[in-house]
Design an enzyme around this catalytic site. Structure first.
Site, mmCIF file in Angstrom:
data_model
loop_
_atom_site.group_PDB
_atom_site.id
_atom_site.type_symbol
_atom_site.label_atom_id
_atom_site.label_comp_id
_atom_site.label_asym_id
_atom_site.label_seq_id
_atom_site.Cartn_x
_atom_site.Cartn_y
_atom_site.Cartn_z
ATOM 1 N N ASP A 45 -9.839 -38.994 24.831
ATOM 2 C CA ASP A 45 -10.148 -40.256 24.153
ATOM 3 C C ASP A 45 -8.979 -41.222 24.257
ATOM 4 O OD1 ASP A 45 -8.451 -38.986 22.387
ATOM 5 O OD2 ASP A 45 -9.819 -39.037 20.672
ATOM 6 N N SER A 46 -7.880 -40.755 24.850
ATOM 7 C CA SER A 46 -6.768 -41.646 25.194
ATOM 8 C C SER A 46 -7.218 -42.748 26.142
ATOM 9 C CB SER A 46 -5.625 -40.842 25.837
ATOM 10 O OG SER A 46 -6.113 -40.023 26.891
ATOM 11 N N ASP A 84 -13.195 -34.857 25.438
ATOM 12 C CA ASP A 84 -12.681 -35.072 24.086
ATOM 13 C C ASP A 84 -13.811 -35.542 23.169
ATOM 14 O OD1 ASP A 84 -10.228 -34.625 22.913
ATOM 15 O OD2 ASP A 84 -9.261 -36.355 23.839
ATOM 16 N N LYS A 114 -13.244 -30.727 23.465
ATOM 17 C CA LYS A 114 -12.005 -30.548 22.702
ATOM 18 C C LYS A 114 -12.140 -31.225 21.351
ATOM 19 C CE LYS A 114 -8.110 -32.820 23.625
ATOM 20 N NZ LYS A 114 -7.798 -33.426 22.286
ATOM 21 N N GLU A 116 -10.012 -32.011 17.605
ATOM 22 C CA GLU A 116 -8.759 -32.019 16.861
ATOM 23 C C GLU A 116 -8.972 -31.386 15.490
ATOM 24 O OE1 GLU A 116 -7.027 -35.881 16.622
ATOM 25 O OE2 GLU A 116 -7.050 -36.218 18.798
ATOM 26 N N GLU A 183 0.412 -30.339 20.379
ATOM 27 C CA GLU A 183 1.030 -31.637 20.651
ATOM 28 C C GLU A 183 2.184 -31.915 19.697
ATOM 29 O OE1 GLU A 183 -0.003 -36.374 21.351
ATOM 30 O OE2 GLU A 183 -1.632 -34.917 21.147
#
EC number: 2.1.2.11
Length: 276
Positions: A45-46, A84, A114, A116, A183
């Site tokens: 999502d970056s 993401d 993925k 978070e 991270e």
């Protein structure tokens, strides 16, 4: 050629072979990354920041992610493609999470998603895995929660937060996650987490002892002349090359140096003479 699988990555950890993961956002970036040997392509999502121009990853939508996931899948044949889950695509309910994760596999063609979060999403991870959706975890500095974390800071430097990160990693592994991104975690803590769980850890700003590493495509290639985080190594300076190439093109257009005769097509003169 068969794609890299969950089993492939676990075998690499067991054999002590490092895993190379890099972000990819479109057909050419996927093509280049795979040809260079990356085992995993993360459609992060970056992309909200490096492709779409947002200030953070928070505004990124499912539709935007799906658009880019499809392109990356088309550009790869061997690498595992991980999608993401964007902000609020899985936090509201299990139903939302299952539907959106399923779209990435069914519509997007990704091999995994993925998420978070730590222990608080372990139950959700277990349900997704039970439904047949491979899940990669992500703990430490989690960009979607940057506001709650108080900014982009190293996580796990004190006893309480370090213990929580270790507990989170174990909870995600127990829930069935096949790998975990660490991270901005102190290198020593990342090493301890890596040796404490049976699944691969993928580090970003978390030291050399993780089972693999991930960086953002644009950062690796130096595509933006911006300040980089401490953990980024720039392997090229494409921003200068790109700007210079376009500058030369603009100059040649204005000075009528481009296109040359070799760039143009011809026709019989008599045909032209008959046109009125």
């Amino acid at each position: 050629m068969d794609r890299v699988t969950v089993s492939s990555l676990k075998e690499m950890k067991e054999a002590g072979q490092k895993i190379a993961m890099i972000t990819a956002y479109d057909y050419p970036s996927a093509l280049f990354a795979e040809e260079a040997g990356a085992e995993v392509l993360l459609v992060g999502d970056s992309l909200g920041m490096v492709v779409l121009g947002y200030d953070s990853t928070v505004p990124v939508t499912m539709e935007e992610m799906l658009h880019h996931v499809k392109a990356v899948v088309r550009g790869s044949k061997r690498s595992m493609v991980v999608a993401d889950m964007p902000f609020m695509s899985y936090q509201a309910s299990y139903t939302d999470a299952l539907y959106n994760a399923g779209r990435f596999l069914k519509e997007g063609g990704a091999q995994a998603v993925k998420l978070e979060g730590g222990g608080e999403i372990a139950e959700l991870v277990a349900k997704l895995v039970t439904a047949g959706i491979p899940v990669m975890g992500h703990i430490g500095l989690t960009p979607q929660s940057v506001n709650a974390l108080g900014g982009y800071k190293v996580q796990g430097k004190d006893l309480k937060t370090a213990q929580k990160l270790l507990d989170d990693a174990k909870a995600l592994a127990d829930a069935g996650a096949f790998a975990i991104v660490l991270e901005c975690v102190p290198a020593a803590l990342a090493a301890k987490i890596t040796e404490s769980i049976p699944i691969p850890t993928i580090g970003i700003g978390s030291g050399v002892n993780c089972d693999g590493q991930v960086l953002v495509y644009h950062d690796v290639l130096g595509m933006y002349p911006r300040m980089l985080p401490k953990f980024v190594k720039r392997y090229a300076d494409l921003s200068s090359l790109i700007k210079e190439a376009i500058r030369q093109y603009v100059q040649e257009v204005k000075e009528q140096q481009f296109p040359e005769e070799k760039h143009s097509f011809t026709m019989a003169p008599e045909i032209l003479e008959r046109i009125y």
